[in-house]
Design an enzyme around this catalytic site. Structure first.
Site, short mmCIF file in Angstrom:
data_model
loop_
_atom_site.label_atom_id
_atom_site.label_comp_id
_atom_site.label_asym_id
_atom_site.label_seq_id
_atom_site.Cartn_x
_atom_site.Cartn_y
_atom_site.Cartn_z
CD GLU A 91 0.52 11.31 1.73
OE1 GLU A 91 0.88 12.26 1.02
OE2 GLU A 91 0.16 10.21 1.25
CB CYS A 111 6.51 0.46 4.07
SG CYS A 111 5.94 -1.19 4.58
CB CYS A 118 2.80 -0.67 -2.02
SG CYS A 118 2.32 0.51 -0.73
N GLY A 164 3.20 2.07 5.96
CA GLY A 164 3.89 1.18 6.88
C GLY A 164 3.17 -0.13 7.16
CD GLU A 165 2.85 -5.41 8.39
OE1 GLU A 165 2.14 -5.62 9.40
OE2 GLU A 165 2.50 -5.71 7.23
CB SER A 218 -1.87 -6.95 2.49
OG SER A 218 -2.37 -5.79 3.10
CG LEU A 219 -4.15 -13.60 0.12
CD1 LEU A 219 -3.21 -14.32 1.07
CD2 LEU A 219 -5.53 -14.28 0.10
CG HIS A 220 -2.01 -7.99 -2.15
ND1 HIS A 220 -3.20 -7.30 -2.29
CD2 HIS A 220 -1.36 -7.40 -1.11
CE1 HIS A 220 -3.26 -6.34 -1.37
NE2 HIS A 220 -2.16 -6.39 -0.65
CB CYS A 338 -5.97 1.30 -1.64
SG CYS A 338 -5.13 -0.14 -0.97
#
Length: 364
Positions: A91, A111, A118, A164-165, A218-220, A338
């Protein structure tokens, strides 16, 4: 087998034409035809000699992922599902804003990481996308969106924040980035192309050296205990190492800050104490924060933080003189927000099966 020229940046195309006994300027011509004119076959390339077009038709191809589905949100967000073969689809999302148009591009089918909040991570992993499949997303979107009345491209920014990363598909992502930045490709500014990573430290260092575009992390989480739970990669590259890598990246970065992305999960990482921990964590890293209200998906196990908690969290960071934005939820009515991108993934990791078993156990 014919060579798909979409897999090459200018350097690769130049080598390919040299191997064919052709002059280097042919690479620039063909690159412009493919990426600026949207040519899908060599017969369209009228400034090439007929003999060269014939040779290219025999030896090469321009293979773009097929469009499976296109959707448009009530807020103008658009999403495309592209067929990348063997039952897999990825996508791509276009987000229109008053001062820019941003395209969110995928780098993998599924991913390989397993961030728990996610949707893509729940889908499992099949394979890395080729450079052609990555740049093909921009090709499709560019064709669909066209130009403004001033003859400017509608797509002004690209973010590698889709499925994906990106750092786990390093070489193909770098090739695609090279095409995006090249004046014979899409001519985007390094400042307007952003790669997002969950924190693959060695690859962050490599990207800084070979293709330093804007960086988002992408800390989170504000501490290793929480991050180990929701971003398992943290067990390999804990926060201290990640912050050091961010400092190193800024030496060559086109922007003088890192963007830290932080999904707001109710009761998990959204308390005032987490905000104060964040301030201490990033004190040596010039940065801005992008707070992302969690976008629910079925059986996620998480809830979105309340607006009040997000406001308090934001205010604490702002009082410490950080630039903070709270991301507007865009395209959630077409699952384009997101964390909602899932595509179609023929999972090779059995992760889908694992989550189904967990859910069955919870329902039993």
């Amino acid at each position: 087998m014919k060579t798909n020229l979409l897999n090459y940046d200018l350097q690769g195309l130049t080598r390919h034409f040299a191997d064919m006994g052709e002059k280097p300027f042919r690479a620039k011509q063909v690159m412009r035809w493919m990426h600026q004119s949207g040519a899908q076959n060599f017969d369209e390339m009228t400034d090439l000699a007929k003999s060269l077009r014939h040779k290219l038709n025999e030896q090469a191809s321009i293979e773009i992922p097929k469009l499976m589905m296109s959707q448009e949100s009530s807020d103008g967000t658009r999403k495309w599902l592209l067929d990348v073969g063997t039952g897999n689809g990825v996508e791509t999302v276009f987000i229109p804003e008053s001062d820019r148009g941003t395209l969110c591009i995928s780098s993998q089918v599924g991913c390989a990481l397993e961030c728990t909040f996610c949707s893509t991570g729940r889908q499992g992993f099949n394979r890395n996308l080729t450079a052609a499949e990555i740049i093909g997303q921009l090709w499709w979107a560019n064709k669909a969106m066209g130009v403004t009345p001033k003859n400017e491209r509608v797509i002004s920014n690209v973010v590698m924040m889709g499925m994906g990363e990106p750092m786990a598909n390093f070489d193909n992502v770098v090739t695609a980035l090279s095409i995006m930045l090249d004046d014979h490709g899409y001519g985007l500014s390094r400042r307007r192309v952003t790669v997002s990573t969950s924190g693959m430290v060695p690859q962050m260092d490599r990207l800084r050296d070979v293709m330093p575009v804007a960086l988002a992390v992408s800390l989170h989480a504000s501490n290793d205990e929480v991050r180990n739970q929701i971003v398992p990669l943290n067990k390999k590259y804990p926060l201290k190492e990640l912050m050091a890598a961010c400092q190193r990246y800024l030496v060559k970065a086109p922007r003088d800050f890192i963007t830290f992305e932080y999904v707001m999960l109710d009761g998990v990482n959204d308390k005032a104490q987490h905000a104060y921990e964040l301030i201490e964590l990033v004190k040596d890293v010039p940065c801005k924060f992008n707070l992302i209200p969690f976008n629910p998906f079925p059986n996620s196990g998480y809830e979105r933080s309340s607006n009040e908690n997000i406001r308090i969290f934001r205010d604490i960071l702002q009082q410490a003189e950080f630039v903070v934005t709270v991301r507007k939820t865009r395209g959630d009515d077409i699952d384009a927000a997101c964390g909602q991108l899932a595509g179609q993934v023929q999972d090779k990791t059995r992760r889908q099966q694992k989550w189904q078993q967990i859910l069955i156990g919870q329902q039993g």
